[in-house]
Design a protein around this motif. Structure first.
Motif, short mmCIF file in Angstrom:
data_model
loop_
_atom_site.label_atom_id
_atom_site.label_comp_id
_atom_site.label_asym_id
_atom_site.label_seq_id
_atom_site.Cartn_x
_atom_site.Cartn_y
_atom_site.Cartn_z
N GLY A 25 11.60 -4.45 9.04
CA GLY A 25 10.59 -4.17 8.02
C GLY A 25 10.72 -2.76 7.52
N THR A 26 9.64 -2.26 6.93
CA THR A 26 9.64 -0.88 6.46
C THR A 26 9.59 0.05 7.65
N LYS A 27 9.87 1.32 7.41
CA LYS A 27 9.81 2.26 8.53
C LYS A 27 8.39 2.34 9.09
N GLU A 28 7.40 2.19 8.21
CA GLU A 28 6.00 2.24 8.67
C GLU A 28 5.65 1.01 9.52
N SER A 29 6.09 -0.18 9.07
CA SER A 29 5.76 -1.39 9.84
C SER A 29 6.52 -1.41 11.17
#
Length: 75
Positions: A25-29
């Motif tokens: 996923g995204t770096k945040e997720s």
């Protein structure tokens, strides 16, 4: 009679097939998923392995994780 060539003892054992735990996923997720795992298991450190063959893509995955966790300390 099965071959015991690789068995080191007479102890019983079982072989289990498990699916890999993949976080994508995204770096945040990815950061949130990793933090949830650390919290669930009450650990302060995680060992991350990204089995990506192209070196530049593997390096990028680590750089994105670094950015994601640095954002926690900056905020």
């Amino acid at each position: 009679m099965p071959s015991r060539l690789w068995q080191q003892s007479d102890e019983e054992y079982a072989i289990e097939v498990k699916e890999a735990n993949v976080i994508a996923g995204t770096k945040e997720s990815a950061r949130e998923k990793l933090l949830a795992i650390a919290s669930k298991h009450q650990v302060e450190e995680l060992i991350i392995h990204t089995p990506i063959k192209p070196f530049q893509k593997r390096l990028l995955s680590y750089e994105l994780l670094q950015e994601a966790f640095l954002e926690l300390t900056v905020k």
